[in-house]
Design a protein around this motif. Structure first.
Motif, PDB file in Angstrom:
ATOM      1  N   ASP A  42     -21.286 -37.370   4.034  1.00  0.00           N
ATOM      2  CA  ASP A  42     -22.095 -36.773   2.978  1.00  0.00           C
ATOM      3  C   ASP A  42     -21.159 -35.922   2.115  1.00  0.00           C
ATOM      4  O   ASP A  42     -20.361 -35.145   2.652  1.00  0.00           O
ATOM      5  CB  ASP A  42     -23.179 -35.908   3.628  1.00  0.00           C
ATOM      6  N   PRO A  43     -21.199 -36.040   0.786  1.00  0.00           N
ATOM      7  CA  PRO A  43     -20.289 -35.269  -0.061  1.00  0.00           C
ATOM      8  C   PRO A  43     -20.401 -33.760   0.155  1.00  0.00           C
ATOM      9  O   PRO A  43     -19.404 -33.050   0.069  1.00  0.00           O
ATOM     10  CB  PRO A  43     -20.703 -35.647  -1.483  1.00  0.00           C
ATOM     11  N   ARG A  44     -21.601 -33.267   0.455  1.00  0.00           N
ATOM     12  CA  ARG A  44     -21.754 -31.827   0.713  1.00  0.00           C
ATOM     13  C   ARG A  44     -21.029 -31.427   1.991  1.00  0.00           C
ATOM     14  O   ARG A  44     -20.405 -30.375   2.068  1.00  0.00           O
ATOM     15  CB  ARG A  44     -23.227 -31.456   0.801  1.00  0.00           C
ATOM     16  N   ALA A  45     -21.099 -32.296   3.015  1.00  0.00           N
ATOM     17  CA  ALA A  45     -20.408 -32.010   4.273  1.00  0.00           C
ATOM     18  C   ALA A  45     -18.895 -32.039   4.063  1.00  0.00           C
ATOM     19  O   ALA A  45     -18.164 -31.219   4.629  1.00  0.00           O
ATOM     20  CB  ALA A  45     -20.821 -33.011   5.344  1.00  0.00           C
ATOM     21  N   LEU A  46     -18.430 -32.979   3.251  1.00  0.00           N
ATOM     22  CA  LEU A  46     -17.003 -33.050   2.950  1.00  0.00           C
ATOM     23  C   LEU A  46     -16.531 -31.796   2.218  1.00  0.00           C
ATOM     24  O   LEU A  46     -15.514 -31.212   2.568  1.00  0.00           O
ATOM     25  CB  LEU A  46     -16.697 -34.297   2.114  1.00  0.00           C
ATOM     26  N   ALA A  47     -17.287 -31.360   1.200  1.00  0.00           N
ATOM     27  CA  ALA A  47     -16.919 -30.151   0.456  1.00  0.00           C
ATOM     28  C   ALA A  47     -16.930 -28.934   1.365  1.00  0.00           C
ATOM     29  O   ALA A  47     -16.041 -28.080   1.286  1.00  0.00           O
ATOM     30  CB  ALA A  47     -17.862 -29.952  -0.720  1.00  0.00           C
ATOM     31  N   ALA A  48     -17.926 -28.838   2.246  1.00  0.00           N
ATOM     32  CA  ALA A  48     -17.997 -27.704   3.176  1.00  0.00           C
ATOM     33  C   ALA A  48     -16.813 -27.731   4.137  1.00  0.00           C
ATOM     34  O   ALA A  48     -16.224 -26.692   4.442  1.00  0.00           O
ATOM     35  CB  ALA A  48     -19.311 -27.728   3.937  1.00  0.00           C
ATOM     36  N   GLY A  53     -11.652 -25.519   5.806  1.00  0.00           N
ATOM     37  CA  GLY A  53     -10.246 -25.717   6.121  1.00  0.00           C
ATOM     38  C   GLY A  53      -9.323 -24.797   5.337  1.00  0.00           C
ATOM     39  O   GLY A  53      -8.275 -24.381   5.829  1.00  0.00           O
ATOM     40  N   PHE A  54      -9.699 -24.471   4.123  1.00  0.00           N
ATOM     41  CA  PHE A  54      -8.894 -23.580   3.300  1.00  0.00           C
ATOM     42  C   PHE A  54      -9.341 -22.126   3.416  1.00  0.00           C
ATOM     43  O   PHE A  54      -8.838 -21.269   2.707  1.00  0.00           O
ATOM     44  CB  PHE A  54      -8.925 -24.026   1.835  1.00  0.00           C
ATOM     45  N   GLY A  55     -10.320 -21.859   4.277  1.00  0.00           N
ATOM     46  CA  GLY A  55     -10.767 -20.483   4.493  1.00  0.00           C
ATOM     47  C   GLY A  55     -11.627 -19.941   3.373  1.00  0.00           C
ATOM     48  O   GLY A  55     -11.685 -18.745   3.153  1.00  0.00           O
ATOM     49  N   ALA A  56     -12.304 -20.808   2.652  1.00  0.00           N
ATOM     50  CA  ALA A  56     -13.179 -20.375   1.554  1.00  0.00           C
ATOM     51  C   ALA A  56     -14.617 -20.710   1.906  1.00  0.00           C
ATOM     52  O   ALA A  56     -14.884 -21.474   2.822  1.00  0.00           O
ATOM     53  CB  ALA A  56     -12.779 -21.071   0.259  1.00  0.00           C
ATOM     54  N   GLU A  57     -15.531 -20.125   1.150  1.00  0.00           N
ATOM     55  CA  GLU A  57     -16.936 -20.446   1.355  1.00  0.00           C
ATOM     56  C   GLU A  57     -17.251 -21.765   0.664  1.00  0.00           C
ATOM     57  O   GLU A  57     -16.620 -22.135  -0.317  1.00  0.00           O
ATOM     58  CB  GLU A  57     -17.815 -19.344   0.766  1.00  0.00           C
TER      59      GLU A  57
END
Length: 173
Positions: A42-48, A53-57
Motif C-alpha cells: 500500500d503506498p501509505r504503508a510504504l511512505a510510513a 526509516g529516516f526517523g521522521a513522522e
C-alpha cells in the motif's frame, strides 16, 4: 630517485570512473527495489515505512487551500454567520474524492476567550469547529469527509476550513 618519479610510477588501484559507475549502478538497483516494493505494498504503508526509516513522522494530508470564518465573540461558539460562499466552495471541492476538509476551531488564548462552563480554551475551540461543521453539513456538505481539530492562535478567534489532498481512498495497487 626523486619523490616526483616515485609518485609517477604508482598507478591508481582503480580508475575513478569505475567507482562512479558502481555508485550509479547501486543507486539504480535501489530505485528498482523501491519501484517493486511500491507495486507490492500500500503506498501509505510504504511512505510510513520510509519516514520511519529516516526517523521522521509519516506525512499527513497535504494542505492545498483554506477558507476562514472570523468574527467570533470572546467566549462564544456561535458563528457570526457562515458565509454562503464557504458551503458552495466546500461542496465544489469535495466533488473530487481524493480531498478532505478539516475544520479547525481556534481561540486567541486570552482569559476572556474560554468556554464559559469549563473555563477551557480547547473546549471552546472544539465547539466553534463543531458549529461551523454543523452549518456546512446542513448546507449539504457531506459530513463524512469533514475532520475536526482545535488550535490556540494568539489574536485569532476564528474557524479555518482547510482543503487537503488525502490521496486515493480505498484503492490498492
Amino acid at each position: 630517485m626523486s619523490d616526483d618519479e616515485l609518485l609517477a610510477d604508482e598507478a591508481p588501484a582503480r580508475a575513478l570512473w569505475l567507482m562512479t559507475l558502481a555508485d550509479l549502478a547501486l543507486l539504480l538497483v535501489g530505485f528498482f527495489v523501491l519501484l517493486q516494493a511500491n507495486q507490492q505494498l500500500d503506498p501509505r504503508a510504504l511512505a510510513a515505512g520510509l519516514a520511519e526509516g529516516f526517523g521522521a513522522e509519516a506525512p499527513a494530508a497535504m494542505p492545498v487551500a483554506s477558507y476562514g470564518v472570523a468574527g467570533f465573540a470572546p467566549g462564544s461558539a456561535t458563528p457570526p454567520g457562515t458565509p454562503a460562499g464557504l458551503a458552495a466552495w466546500a461542496r465544489a471541492e469535495l466533488r473530487d474524492p481524493r480531498v478532505s476538509l478539516t475544520v479547525t476551531g481556534a481561540t486567541d488564548g486570552t482569559a476572556a476567550d474560554v468556554d464559559p462552563r469549563s473555563r477551557s480554551a480547547t473546549l471552546l475551540a472544539a465547539d466553534r469547529a463543531r458549529a461551523v461543521a454543523a452549518a456546512l453539513a446542513s448546507a449539504g456538505v457531506p459530513d463524512a469527509r469533514l475532520g475536526l481539530a482545535t488550535a490556540v492562535r494568539p489574536g485569532r478567534r476564528q474557524v479555518l476550513v482547510t482543503l487537503a489532498f488525502a490521496g486515493e481512498q480505498g484503492k490498492k495497487p
